[in-house]
Structure formats: C-alpha cells, structure tokens
Design a protein around this motif. Sequence first.
Motif, mmCIF file in Angstrom:
data_model
loop_
_atom_site.group_PDB
_atom_site.id
_atom_site.type_symbol
_atom_site.label_atom_id
_atom_site.label_comp_id
_atom_site.label_asym_id
_atom_site.label_seq_id
_atom_site.Cartn_x
_atom_site.Cartn_y
_atom_site.Cartn_z
ATOM 1 N N TYR A 28 0.652 -1.223 -0.090
ATOM 2 C CA TYR A 28 -0.055 -0.036 0.017
ATOM 3 C C TYR A 28 0.858 1.352 0.089
ATOM 4 N N THR A 45 -3.639 -1.949 -8.815
ATOM 5 C CA THR A 45 -4.448 -2.564 -8.361
ATOM 6 C C THR A 45 -3.613 -3.760 -7.466
ATOM 7 N N GLU A 46 -4.192 -4.375 -6.425
ATOM 8 C CA GLU A 46 -3.490 -5.231 -5.724
ATOM 9 C C GLU A 46 -2.888 -6.622 -6.762
ATOM 10 N N ALA A 47 -3.750 -6.763 -7.494
ATOM 11 C CA ALA A 47 -3.634 -7.898 -8.408
ATOM 12 C C ALA A 47 -2.420 -7.580 -9.264
ATOM 13 N N TYR A 50 0.742 -7.573 -6.967
ATOM 14 C CA TYR A 50 1.214 -8.871 -6.509
ATOM 15 C C TYR A 50 1.891 -9.496 -7.575
ATOM 16 N N TRP A 66 7.831 -10.333 7.147
ATOM 17 C CA TRP A 66 6.512 -9.628 7.505
ATOM 18 C C TRP A 66 6.992 -9.015 8.852
ATOM 19 N N VAL B 24 -0.969 -14.873 0.488
ATOM 20 C CA VAL B 24 -1.368 -13.949 -0.480
ATOM 21 C C VAL B 24 -2.604 -13.111 0.127
ATOM 22 N N GLU B 27 -1.670 -10.699 2.784
ATOM 23 C CA GLU B 27 -0.898 -9.337 2.218
ATOM 24 C C GLU B 27 -1.946 -8.417 1.672
ATOM 25 N N ILE B 28 -2.810 -9.099 1.017
ATOM 26 C CA ILE B 28 -3.756 -8.323 0.101
ATOM 27 C C ILE B 28 -4.510 -7.370 1.322
ATOM 28 N N ASN B 31 -3.263 -4.661 2.879
ATOM 29 C CA ASN B 31 -3.088 -3.259 2.140
ATOM 30 C C ASN B 31 -4.429 -2.674 1.792
ATOM 31 N N LEU B 32 -5.386 -3.618 1.780
ATOM 32 C CA LEU B 32 -6.676 -3.004 1.574
ATOM 33 C C LEU B 32 -7.281 -2.226 2.956
ATOM 34 N N LYS B 55 -12.395 -1.772 -5.000
ATOM 35 C CA LYS B 55 -12.210 -1.735 -6.537
ATOM 36 C C LYS B 55 -10.661 -2.120 -6.470
ATOM 37 N N TYR B 56 -9.713 -1.627 -5.708
ATOM 38 C CA TYR B 56 -8.302 -1.814 -5.914
ATOM 39 C C TYR B 56 -7.815 -3.187 -5.770
ATOM 40 N N LEU B 57 -8.722 -4.373 -5.507
ATOM 41 C CA LEU B 57 -8.306 -5.668 -5.695
ATOM 42 C C LEU B 57 -7.867 -5.885 -7.129
ATOM 43 N N GLY B 58 -8.675 -5.713 -8.167
ATOM 44 C CA GLY B 58 -8.111 -5.987 -9.304
ATOM 45 C C GLY B 58 -9.147 -5.290 -10.315
ATOM 46 N N GLU B 59 -9.023 -3.956 -10.440
ATOM 47 C CA GLU B 59 -9.734 -3.290 -11.575
ATOM 48 C C GLU B 59 -9.011 -3.119 -12.730
ATOM 49 N N ILE B 60 -7.674 -2.993 -12.646
ATOM 50 C CA ILE B 60 -6.770 -2.463 -13.793
ATOM 51 C C ILE B 60 -6.317 -3.877 -14.508
ATOM 52 N N GLU B 62 -3.851 -4.868 -16.410
ATOM 53 C CA GLU B 62 -2.555 -5.230 -16.967
ATOM 54 C C GLU B 62 -2.079 -6.382 -16.591
ATOM 55 N N THR B 63 -2.712 -7.031 -15.656
ATOM 56 C CA THR B 63 -2.119 -8.459 -15.540
ATOM 57 C C THR B 63 -2.418 -9.563 -16.269
ATOM 58 N N PHE B 133 -2.938 -15.618 -11.134
ATOM 59 C CA PHE B 133 -3.785 -14.601 -10.377
ATOM 60 C C PHE B 133 -4.474 -13.525 -11.002
ATOM 61 N N LEU B 135 -7.509 -11.865 -11.687
ATOM 62 C CA LEU B 135 -8.856 -11.382 -10.976
ATOM 63 C C LEU B 135 -9.638 -10.634 -12.241
#
Lengths: 108, 375
Positions: A28, A45-47, A50, A66, B24, B27-28, B31-32, B55-60, B62-63, B133, B135
């Motif tokens: 973050y 995004t988190e995705a 990652y 951690w 995983v 960590e996520i 951050n959220l 929305k920040y989990l996986g909106e963009i 580029e993955t 991964f 999403l």
Amino acid sequence: MNIVGDLLRGHTASIVLSILSENDSYGYELNKTMERTTDGKLMLTEATLYTVFKRLEKNEYVNSYWKDGVNNVKRKYYSITEKGIEYLKSQTAAWIELEHTMKKFLKL
Amino acid sequence: MEKKIIEYVNYHFHYDKRSDLDEVKKEIVGNLIDRYHDYVSDGYDKEKAYIDTIKYLGEISETIDTNDDELMGKMNWALVAMVTVTALAYCAALLSLFSSFTGLLVALASIVLFATSAYYLYAKSQFEKKEKFDLELQRINMRTIMRYFRINYLAWSVSLTFSITGLVMGVIFLLTSENIATLLIQDELLSFVIGYAVVTFIVFVAVLSVLKLIENRLYVQYKHITGEDVPDVMLRNLFGGVTFLFKVNWYLVFLVFSSIGIMFTSVTYVHSGHWEVSGVYFGFIIDLPLLFVPILFSAGVLIVIIVKKNMTKRGMFLLNVINLLGYMGIGYFYEFYSVHHFSMIFEATVVLSVVLFAVHFMVLGYKKKYHKVLN
C-alpha cells in the motif's frame, strides 16, 4: 485516456525497484508513493502489484519479510537485493539511451 | 468493515488452491485495510470507503495480456448458452401473453440454462486462471453474467408474473366457481368478470412489484460484491437516449399494456344461447400442445444457426421462411378447425414468427461477433 499512466505501466518493475532502493516498503505504501509521484496517473491494483512482486522475487531482485503494522494488520515488506540494484542500474542506463533516441525522433 | 473486506477477499479466492494462499490473502487484506482507513480519515463515509477500497483488488487489466474477446472465447459454450437463454426468455415472455403455462415452462428452461451457464462461467474462470492470479477474468465474467441477467430479467418477470397471477386467479376462480351458475342465471356475469379483472390486476401488480424489489436487491448485492455499478445492457440502452416527457420505464409500459389487455377480457353471448368468458389475457384461449409446435420450429432454427459453422444470412433467411410458413400453416389449420370463435390465432402466430425472426438475427449477430468461440 490516461496515456502517461499506460506508458508508465510498462515500467512498473523499474518504478517499484527505484522506490525500494530508497527504503524497504510494503504494497500500500508503494502504491501511495507511486500515486503521489505521478499525480495519480499510476495507480495499481492489488492484483497487479502482486504480479510485479512475484516476478521480482522470482528473479531475486527483491526479498520479503513480515512486520507488524497499525490497524492490527501484518505487512509484508519488500527490500531490494544486490541483484535488484544491478538490474535497476541496467534499466536506468537503458532508459537514458531510450530517452536520447526518442528525443532525436521527436525533435525535442 | 474490516471483516467485510476480509470476506470480499476470501470470496475472490474461493476456488484458489495455491500453496501460499493464506499469505497472499493476508498481504492483500493488509493493504486494503490500510487503504480503507486512509479513505475514512479523508472523510469518506464507511460505505463509500469500502466500495472504493475493494475496487483496488483488481480493476486494472495489466495483469492479463489478452483482450476481452479472447478471454470470452475460452468460455465458448457458456456464452452460446447465454444467447440461447435470452432467445428463450423473450420467447417465453411473448408466449405468456397467449398461454401463461407454456410461457412459464419456456421461462423456467431459460432460467435453469442461465443458472448453469453463469455458474460455469464463474467457476471455470476461477479454476483456469488461478495460477496467473487473474482477478480481471473473474471481473469480466461477473460483468457478463450480470449483463445477461439484466437483459433477461424483464422477460422472466413477464413470464413469471403472468404465471403466478394465473395460478392465484385459478385458485380464486375455483373457490368462487360455485357461484357462477347462480350468476349465469341472474345474468350478472359481467359484474363478476369486472371484479375478477380488478383482482387480477391487483395480484398482477403485487407480483411484479415483488420481482422488481428482488431485482433491485440483487443489484445492490452485485455492487457490494464487485464494487462496480451494474453494467448497462443492450435492450435498455436502446431506449436510453429517449427524451420524451419522461424516461421510458419498461415496467410501467408493460404494466399499462398488460392491464389494458386484462381489461379486454371479454364476455360473449354465443349462438348456443349462453354466456362465455372468452379468455383471461388479451382475449386469447389457445390449446397448449399446438403452441409447442412453433416453439420446436424455432428451436430447430436456433440450433442450426448455432451449430452450423458457416451459416450465412441467406441460409438463415431461408430457414426463417420455412419457420414462418410453419407458423402460418399451423395458425390457419387451427383457426379453420377451431371450436372457439376467435379469429386472431393466425395473426398472432405470424407476429410471433416475426419476433422470433428478429431473435434469430440477434443470435447470428452474436455468433459473428464471437466467431472465434464457435470455430
């Protein structure tokens, strides 16, 4: 359309490594630094984050550990490795060359 | 809200079996939650902070290195099934105007097929892409599912409303039927029918309202789960730009249209010298088995369009001409030999045929769009 953001996204790994070369950081915090530095043009995004971290770890450019944080959550910090620093240097050199070349084409 | 964020992340990883899954997720989630608290500190109300956070989990996107169409291509049969679901749903809605029972059967088939396809789309995207991964794929699939749901819900509502209203009124009719003989003798059947129509209308509105409430509730749930607004759909967009005195509300239009139809329930004095109630909706009474024949015709054409790889517009046109002739033949046959005294069966079958013709074109259009899917 966020053209600058799209262009920056192609260099996410270098951006992350350059931030980590200053200090160890976590997802973050890294994202906030990127948002602030690019005036909100680059928000991951988190995705995506990652995926970037996974790739960097696989290539041994970063290590992770951690640490307890506020809000009762544990944070996964990343630190840059020697190999990562070398990679960042090579990317920086490549960028300077690219910039020089593009300036010629774009007549800047 | 932290709990909700954790649930949201768990939901997205429901089918994920990676070895470091817990790490995983931890960590996520961390951050959220940090992001959520920052939003709250910035003065967001908790609900908005939650929505903006997830929305920040996986909106963009580029993955992923493929585009939407390619992703869709991997979900071939389910998408074809979704198109069929739409065709069936609208056929069912139309059929409901003639026969609520037939409409209900086709609508149920449509709903079952939708549920199967939606589950497949969701589950497969979870399994297939877990290693990457991805999403984004799941988000696209959720959007696809919701888009088809939105397209079809109106049609399902029509069928279900007619069926449930018919069922309720059937029960009421049975309970009151003993009085009909008396009414006939007293020549007061007209007032009975008017009362019957009013009750029908009330039940009709009640059922439709409940279905609309369910729909709205599902949309709220969708927004909570995905953090996205419900996607716009083709049929609604078609009238999205209408700026008459008011924006077209499909439920209102349908309600007015149907209530007029109900009021047209007619009481006829037939030649044999007695009163006869000549129908429940729009004055139609149709024997059920005969209506299945045009449905089979239509289903046949639909299957050919979907299965045949190089279907041309001309080929489809010819099939539809055959389909149309079939309808007309049945309509004419039925009208000619009918024991009823109605004369709109023929016209109704032609109208039905034309509508299905349009549906077939729609299917062909989808097929062309997703030609990779079918080849």
